[in-house]
Design a protein around this motif. Structure first.
Motif, mmCIF file in Angstrom:
data_model
loop_
_atom_site.group_PDB
_atom_site.id
_atom_site.type_symbol
_atom_site.label_atom_id
_atom_site.label_comp_id
_atom_site.label_asym_id
_atom_site.label_seq_id
_atom_site.Cartn_x
_atom_site.Cartn_y
_atom_site.Cartn_z
ATOM 1 N N THR A 124 14.977 -3.755 7.762
ATOM 2 C CA THR A 124 14.975 -2.794 8.317
ATOM 3 C C THR A 124 15.909 -1.564 7.933
ATOM 4 O O THR A 124 16.671 -1.761 7.160
ATOM 5 N N ARG A 151 10.217 3.383 -3.315
ATOM 6 C CA ARG A 151 10.640 2.304 -3.706
ATOM 7 C C ARG A 151 12.164 1.529 -2.882
ATOM 8 O O ARG A 151 13.147 2.373 -2.944
ATOM 9 N N ALA A 165 10.560 -3.421 -3.112
ATOM 10 C CA ALA A 165 9.525 -3.867 -1.915
ATOM 11 C C ALA A 165 9.189 -2.512 -1.732
ATOM 12 O O ALA A 165 10.074 -1.196 -2.107
ATOM 13 N N ASP A 166 7.921 -1.537 -1.405
ATOM 14 C CA ASP A 166 7.287 -0.010 -0.887
ATOM 15 C C ASP A 166 7.729 -0.144 0.863
ATOM 16 O O ASP A 166 7.299 -0.354 1.643
ATOM 17 N N VAL A 167 8.301 1.287 0.580
ATOM 18 C CA VAL A 167 8.716 1.374 1.871
ATOM 19 C C VAL A 167 7.582 2.339 2.462
ATOM 20 O O VAL A 167 7.493 4.094 1.383
ATOM 21 N N GLN A 168 6.336 2.662 2.747
ATOM 22 C CA GLN A 168 5.644 3.506 3.255
ATOM 23 C C GLN A 168 6.296 4.956 4.611
ATOM 24 O O GLN A 168 6.148 4.330 5.877
ATOM 25 N N GLN A 226 10.256 -0.570 8.654
ATOM 26 C CA GLN A 226 10.516 -1.538 8.582
ATOM 27 C C GLN A 226 9.718 -2.434 7.762
ATOM 28 O O GLN A 226 8.391 -1.661 7.006
ATOM 29 N N ALA A 227 10.136 -3.357 6.579
ATOM 30 C CA ALA A 227 9.186 -3.169 5.401
ATOM 31 C C ALA A 227 10.214 -4.648 5.119
ATOM 32 O O ALA A 227 10.551 -5.427 5.587
ATOM 33 N N SER A 249 5.176 6.348 -0.555
ATOM 34 C CA SER A 249 6.288 5.303 -1.308
ATOM 35 C C SER A 249 7.122 5.312 -1.314
ATOM 36 O O SER A 249 7.404 6.354 -3.098
ATOM 37 N N SER A 291 7.383 2.876 10.009
ATOM 38 C CA SER A 291 7.622 1.578 11.033
ATOM 39 C C SER A 291 8.761 1.696 11.071
ATOM 40 O O SER A 291 9.438 0.680 11.958
ATOM 41 N N ASN A 295 12.589 -10.230 4.866
ATOM 42 C CA ASN A 295 11.843 -8.442 6.035
ATOM 43 C C ASN A 295 13.385 -7.794 6.053
ATOM 44 O O ASN A 295 14.743 -8.434 6.422
#
Length: 168
Positions: free
Chosen positions: A93, A78, A124-127, A114-115, A76, A112, A91
């Motif tokens: 990208t 941040r 936000a957390d990007v996985q 997108q976050a 993850s 993905s 939202n």
């Protein structure tokens, strides 16, 4: 009388010069930036950091091995929202920079692209799903760049981050 005039002159000088009306600029843009880019130095010859370890908040919670390897699983990262908080979610990208990346999607990682920054939040957390592609190959790099959306733009200085995935 001389003392009175002296105090009066000092009072007038202080009164007329001490209260200057200033208008400070108000930051009204909405920017996003990788938290890891803000707190880490750029890699040698690059304009972004190359992470070798799981970023600290994630490491403290979810894993006992701080190195990013093929066995890391979920990673993850941040994203900071540099703006006053908004009442609705945003939202945005992000994309892989192909010229800088040696990792292969579906072999070494999945994302993905997108976050979401939740309503009334500044993060936000990007996985990133790190895949176990098997031992034997050297480390691979994954470089991500924030793209944003129509209202939220990436910070030019902090829009890229690299992740080195060790294959040991």
């Amino acid at each position: 009388m001389k003392k009175f005039i002296g105090f009066f002159l000092v009072f007038v000088c202080l009164y007329t010069s001490s209260c200057l009306e200033q208008e400070f600029p108000l930051f009204e843009d909405s920017l996003i930036e990788w938290d890891a880019t803000v707190v880490n130095s750029p890699a040698l010859g690059k304009d972004f950091p190359l992470l070798l370890r799981v970023p600290r908040p994630t490491f403290a919670i979810s894993t006992s091995d701080p190195l990013i390897t093929r066995r890391t699983g979920q990673l993850s990262l941040r994203v900071n929202f540099v703006s006053p908080q908004k009442a609705n979610e945003e939202n945005f990208t992000y994309r892989v920079i192909a010229d800088e990346t040696s990792a292969v999607e579906g072999v070494h990682y999945n994302i993905s692209g997108q976050a979401v920054i939740p309503a009334k939040s500044n993060f936000a957390d990007v996985q990133i799903e790190i895949l176990d592609s098997g031992a034997g190959t050297g480390p691979v790099d994954l470089v991500l760049e924030l793209v944003g959306n129509t209202t939220v733009k990436p910070s030019e200085r902090y829009k890229k981050v690299g992740v080195r995935i060790s294959q040991q």
